[in-house]
Design a protein around this motif. Structure first.
Motif, PDB file in Angstrom:
ATOM      1  N   GLN A  13      35.667 -15.050  49.999  1.00 29.36           N
ATOM      2  CA  GLN A  13      36.238 -14.925  51.456  1.00 29.36           C
ATOM      3  C   GLN A  13      37.802 -15.249  51.480  1.00 29.36           C
ATOM      4  O   GLN A  13      38.353 -14.410  52.304  1.00 29.36           O
ATOM      5  CB  GLN A  13      35.496 -15.835  52.125  1.00 29.36           C
ATOM      6  N   LEU A  14      38.294 -15.998  50.632  1.00 26.31           N
ATOM      7  CA  LEU A  14      39.784 -16.050  50.645  1.00 26.31           C
ATOM      8  C   LEU A  14      40.432 -14.868  50.067  1.00 26.31           C
ATOM      9  O   LEU A  14      41.365 -14.346  50.738  1.00 26.31           O
ATOM     10  CB  LEU A  14      40.115 -17.363  49.739  1.00 26.31           C
ATOM     11  N   ASP A  15      40.031 -14.364  49.001  1.00 24.68           N
ATOM     12  CA  ASP A  15      40.301 -13.060  48.588  1.00 24.68           C
ATOM     13  C   ASP A  15      40.298 -12.034  49.503  1.00 24.68           C
ATOM     14  O   ASP A  15      41.222 -11.117  49.714  1.00 24.68           O
ATOM     15  CB  ASP A  15      39.510 -12.581  47.238  1.00 24.68           C
ATOM     16  N   ALA A  16      39.180 -11.835  50.210  1.00 19.54           N
ATOM     17  CA  ALA A  16      38.922 -10.826  51.308  1.00 19.54           C
ATOM     18  C   ALA A  16      39.955 -11.106  52.244  1.00 19.54           C
ATOM     19  O   ALA A  16      40.645 -10.121  53.001  1.00 19.54           O
ATOM     20  CB  ALA A  16      37.605 -11.160  51.844  1.00 19.54           C
ATOM     21  N   VAL A  41      30.756 -19.105  56.239  1.00 20.96           N
ATOM     22  CA  VAL A  41      31.947 -19.455  55.369  1.00 20.96           C
ATOM     23  C   VAL A  41      33.015 -18.708  55.867  1.00 20.96           C
ATOM     24  O   VAL A  41      32.881 -17.600  55.955  1.00 20.96           O
ATOM     25  CB  VAL A  41      31.737 -19.352  53.734  1.00 20.96           C
ATOM     26  N   MET A  42      34.307 -19.323  56.355  1.00 18.16           N
ATOM     27  CA  MET A  42      35.367 -18.510  56.711  1.00 18.16           C
ATOM     28  C   MET A  42      36.568 -18.955  56.062  1.00 18.16           C
ATOM     29  O   MET A  42      36.558 -19.883  55.485  1.00 18.16           O
ATOM     30  CB  MET A  42      35.326 -19.005  58.223  1.00 18.16           C
ATOM     31  N   ALA A  43      37.384 -17.982  56.063  1.00 16.67           N
ATOM     32  CA  ALA A  43      38.770 -17.756  55.334  1.00 16.67           C
ATOM     33  C   ALA A  43      39.865 -17.543  56.199  1.00 16.67           C
ATOM     34  O   ALA A  43      39.564 -16.509  57.021  1.00 16.67           O
ATOM     35  CB  ALA A  43      38.894 -17.444  54.038  1.00 16.67           C
ATOM     36  N   ALA A 101      39.738 -22.148  53.190  1.00 14.16           N
ATOM     37  CA  ALA A 101      38.414 -21.913  53.485  1.00 14.16           C
ATOM     38  C   ALA A 101      37.486 -23.020  54.089  1.00 14.16           C
ATOM     39  O   ALA A 101      37.765 -24.226  53.425  1.00 14.16           O
ATOM     40  CB  ALA A 101      37.806 -21.395  52.232  1.00 14.16           C
ATOM     41  N   PHE A 102      36.522 -22.615  54.864  1.00 13.28           N
ATOM     42  CA  PHE A 102      35.901 -23.809  55.287  1.00 13.28           C
ATOM     43  C   PHE A 102      34.427 -23.371  55.859  1.00 13.28           C
ATOM     44  O   PHE A 102      34.029 -21.941  56.044  1.00 13.28           O
ATOM     45  CB  PHE A 102      36.646 -24.384  56.707  1.00 13.28           C
TER      46      PHE A 102
END
Length: 109
Positions: A13-16, A41-43, A101-102
Motif C-alpha cells: 500500500q505504501l508503494d501504491a 490497511v491504509m497508506a 501505513a496504518f
C-alpha cells in the motif's frame, strides 16, 4: 481460516500510495460494507491527508510504520510505529507527517 501478512500489505500500500496522484492507497483485509467488523490497511505519503469525515462506528488506528496526526475538533494526537489510537466518535482528519501505513479497524454500529 485466513492468514494475512500486514507487513507485506502495508509495504504494497505504501508503494501504491507513492505512485498515486493523491498520495494514498487502501486495501480492506477483513470485512466490507456487509459486515460489522472492517479492517483496512491504509497508506498516506508525507503531507497528505484523509479529509474530515465521520466514524461509521467505533474505530482504532494502529500505526504500522511512519508517523500520523489524528485531529478531532480542538484535540490532536500523534502516533508512530506501533501506536494504537482510539478514534473519537466525531468528525476527524488523519494527516501523514511522514510516509505512513496504518491499520484502520472499525466496528460498525
Amino acid at each position: 481460516m485466513e492468514k494475512f501478512s500486514l507487513e507485506a500489505i502495508a509495504r504494497a500500500q505504501l508503494d501504491a500510495a507513492r505512485n498515486a496522484g493523491a498520495g494514498r492507497s487502501a486495501s480492506t483485509v477483513i470485512g466490507g460494507h456487509e459486515r460489522a467488523l472492517r479492517q483496512t490497511v491504509m497508506a498516506l505519503t508525507a503531507g497528505n491527508t484523509l479529509g474530515e469525515h465521520d466514524n461509521g462506528g467505533e474505530a482504532t488506528l494502529l500505526v504500522w510504520t511512519g508517523r500520523i496526526r489524528l485531529v478531532a475538533g480542538p484535540d490532536t494526537w500523534e502516533g508512530r510505529d506501533g501506536d494504537l489510537l482510539a478514534v473519537p466518535a466525531m468528525a476527524h482528519t488523519v494527516e501523514a507527517l511522514e510516509d505512513s501505513a496504518f491499520l484502520l479497524t472499525v466496528a460498525m454500529s
